[in-house]
Design a protein around this motif. Structure first.
Motif, PDB file in Angstrom:
ATOM      1  N   ILE A  40       0.840  -1.207   0.000  1.00  0.00           N
ATOM      2  CA  ILE A  40       0.000   0.000   0.000  1.00  0.00           C
ATOM      3  C   ILE A  40       0.874   1.255   0.000  1.00  0.00           C
ATOM      4  O   ILE A  40       0.666   2.180  -0.781  1.00  0.00           O
ATOM      5  N   LEU A  41       1.884   1.229   0.862  1.00  0.00           N
ATOM      6  CA  LEU A  41       2.724   2.430   0.982  1.00  0.00           C
ATOM      7  C   LEU A  41       3.543   2.655  -0.276  1.00  0.00           C
ATOM      8  O   LEU A  41       3.572   3.744  -0.834  1.00  0.00           O
ATOM      9  N   VAL A  44       1.029   3.104  -3.511  1.00  0.00           N
ATOM     10  CA  VAL A  44       0.020   4.165  -3.534  1.00  0.00           C
ATOM     11  C   VAL A  44       0.446   5.385  -2.719  1.00  0.00           C
ATOM     12  O   VAL A  44       0.662   6.471  -3.270  1.00  0.00           O
ATOM     13  N   ALA A  45       0.585   5.165  -1.422  1.00  0.00           N
ATOM     14  CA  ALA A  45       0.671   6.328  -0.520  1.00  0.00           C
ATOM     15  C   ALA A  45       1.949   7.136  -0.714  1.00  0.00           C
ATOM     16  O   ALA A  45       1.891   8.345  -0.908  1.00  0.00           O
TER      17      ALA A  45
ATOM     18  N   ILE B  48      -3.746   2.527   8.583  1.00  0.00           N
ATOM     19  CA  ILE B  48      -2.707   3.098   7.711  1.00  0.00           C
ATOM     20  C   ILE B  48      -3.321   3.553   6.392  1.00  0.00           C
ATOM     21  O   ILE B  48      -2.979   4.615   5.863  1.00  0.00           O
ATOM     22  N   ILE B  49      -4.264   2.745   5.865  1.00  0.00           N
ATOM     23  CA  ILE B  49      -4.945   3.169   4.639  1.00  0.00           C
ATOM     24  C   ILE B  49      -5.672   4.487   4.890  1.00  0.00           C
ATOM     25  O   ILE B  49      -5.596   5.430   4.105  1.00  0.00           O
ATOM     26  N   MET B  52      -2.866   7.314   5.391  1.00  0.00           N
ATOM     27  CA  MET B  52      -1.931   7.669   4.321  1.00  0.00           C
ATOM     28  C   MET B  52      -2.572   7.709   2.935  1.00  0.00           C
ATOM     29  O   MET B  52      -2.055   8.356   2.045  1.00  0.00           O
ATOM     30  N   VAL B  53      -3.656   6.956   2.741  1.00  0.00           N
ATOM     31  CA  VAL B  53      -4.206   6.858   1.388  1.00  0.00           C
ATOM     32  C   VAL B  53      -5.447   7.730   1.241  1.00  0.00           C
ATOM     33  O   VAL B  53      -5.529   8.560   0.341  1.00  0.00           O
ATOM     34  N   THR B  56      -4.957  11.534   1.429  1.00  0.00           N
ATOM     35  CA  THR B  56      -4.199  12.170   0.356  1.00  0.00           C
ATOM     36  C   THR B  56      -4.876  12.004  -0.999  1.00  0.00           C
ATOM     37  O   THR B  56      -4.290  12.317  -2.026  1.00  0.00           O
ATOM     38  N   THR B  98       7.170   1.512   6.416  1.00  0.00           N
ATOM     39  CA  THR B  98       6.254   0.411   6.731  1.00  0.00           C
ATOM     40  C   THR B  98       6.354   0.038   8.203  1.00  0.00           C
ATOM     41  O   THR B  98       5.346  -0.064   8.904  1.00  0.00           O
TER      42      THR B  98
END
Lengths: 176, 249
Positions: A40-41, A44-45, B48-49, B52-53, B56, B98
């Motif tokens: 994910i990081l 995407v992020a 975290i999603i 961070m996701v 943004t 991470t």
């Protein structure tokens, strides 16, 4: 935060952390979790945030550059304005000087003309005066001659016109 | 809250909160069984999603509050990696990020009452600690070859001292993963156990006010510890990574 009674029997003693039978389970799910978070990081992020930050830095840099450019333009405009102002001033001075010179020339002309006229008039007057004077002299001669002749006649003499005239002539010349 | 105890004795089980139970009933914890630990690991992923996701998603030049937090976390870890390991450590930034975000979110999620603290388990922290240790050691040998061993040969020290220092360095190097993982698990476990002990004392009316104040105070401390331990784990990872990239003293 109830302590469930289920725990009492199975885990009465020791730390659940050291219950090695749960280790494979925990490790398995942890690895999955970490891999998912990493994906994910990294997919995407992080690229997204990195992009946003880079874009922001770019925008700020651009804006600063633009502002600097505008400032330079303003300075240039001011310089151009000053230049134009100086030019206009010198032009005005030139025009004023020209006008002054023009006026001076006209004035000189007029003065010269007036002088010439005055001297012409003066000469004329002088001539007239001379004429008058000459006329007066002639008149005096005439009057003197006639008077002299009359006086001579009155005194009993015979007036010799020619002699009287000559005498008068000499007299006037002598006195003049 | 707590069960009234029989026989007048005060009984509470501060360690019961760490017990791993299958999520959908049953007693057997197989390697694949979804447990309460699994649930909170997955909630950490969701956190975290969310952090961070989702925050943004608008990619705003002028960030919203959520996006600022995400950018703050990014900038914080990025700068840490850059400062400690140098420019060539930047490519390991996603891995370190991470670890940081996982530990941070797991620690904070563990502070929710009734939740399960995944990072209080030595199995979890040891996987990360030894993972970092093995990765860094392999990386050190791949990047530097045999000269990675100069990490243990302190050339600044007088020659007679060097073998002794080498032994000390070697021991401390192998202790790293142990301290790295036990530090995190120990902190989380101790804090939560202390919270539970205070909560247990709240059953007794006489000391209940003190116990409740204690719970509040310890909880505040635990919030601090959660963030600090995530930071400590991350910066130590960076330090180990730096040793692998630049082993020469």
């Amino acid at each position: 935060m109830a302590t469930e009674t289920t725990g009492e029997a199975t885990q009465a003693a020791g730390m659940p952390q050291l219950e090695f039978s749960t280790f494979p389970n925990q490790i398995f799910w942890l690895v999955i979790t970490l891999v998912v978070i990493y994906l994910i990081l990294s997919r995407v992020a992080l690229p997204r945030i990195g992009g946003v930050l880079a874009e922001r830095t770019g925008t700020i840099t651009n804006d600063i550059a633009k502002a600097e450019e505008l400032k330079a333009q303003a300075v240039e405009a001011e310089a151009a304005y000053n230049r134009a102002l100086a030019e206009a001033r010198s032009e005005a001075q030139r025009i004023a000087a020209e006008a002054r010179a023009d006026i001076q020339a006209g004035l000189d002309d007029a003065i010269a003309k007036a002088d010439a006229e005055i001297s012409a008039k003066a000469a004329e007057s002088e001539k007239a005066i001379a004429e008058i004077r000459a006329g007066a002299l002639e008149s005096v001669k005439e009057v003197a001659t006639v008077t002299a002749a009359e006086i001579v006649t009155a005194l009993g003499g015979k007036a010799d016109t020619k002699a009287v005239a000559a005498a008068i002539e000499t007299r006037i010349k002598g006195s003049a | 809250m707590a069960e009234p105890t029989e026989g007048g004795g005060l009984e509470f089980y501060p360690m019961d909160q760490f017990i791993i139970k299958p999520l959908f009933g049953g007693d057997v914890v197989n390697w694949y069984t979804p447990t309460n630990s699994t649930l909170w690991l997955f909630l950490a992923i969701l956190a975290i999603i969310g952090l961070m996701v989702l925050t943004t998603s608008r990619r705003a030049i002028v960030p919203s509050r959520g996006q600022s937090i995400a950018e703050l976390a990014y900038g914080f870890v990025y700068k840490m990696v850059e400062d400690v390991t140098g420019k060539d450590g930047i490519k390991y930034f996603p891995y370190i990020m991470t670890l940081f975000l996982f530990i941070l979110c797991a620690n904070f999620l563990g502070l929710i009452p009734m939740s399960f603290t995944t990072t209080s388990h030595i199995a979890v922290t040891a996987v990360m600690g030894f993972g970092v240790f093995i990765a860094v050691t392999v990386l050190g040998f791949v990047k530097n070859g045999a000269s990675f061993l100069s990490l243990f040969w302190v050339s600044a020290a007088p020659l007679p001292l060097r073998p002794i220092l080498a032994i000390i360095e070697l021991i401390s190097y192998f202790v790293r993963p142990v301290s790295h993982s036990i530090r995190l698990a120990g902190n989380m476990m101790a804090g939560h156990a202390v919270l539970k002990v205070f909560a247990g004392f709240a059953q007794v009316a006489a000391v209940a006010p003190i116990a409740i104040i204690g719970v509040v105070a310890i909880y505040g401390l635990e919030v601090l510890v959660s963030a600090i331990q995530a930071y400590v784990f991350t910066i130590l990872t960076c330090v180990y990574l730096k040793d692998a990239l630049h082993p020469h003293h």
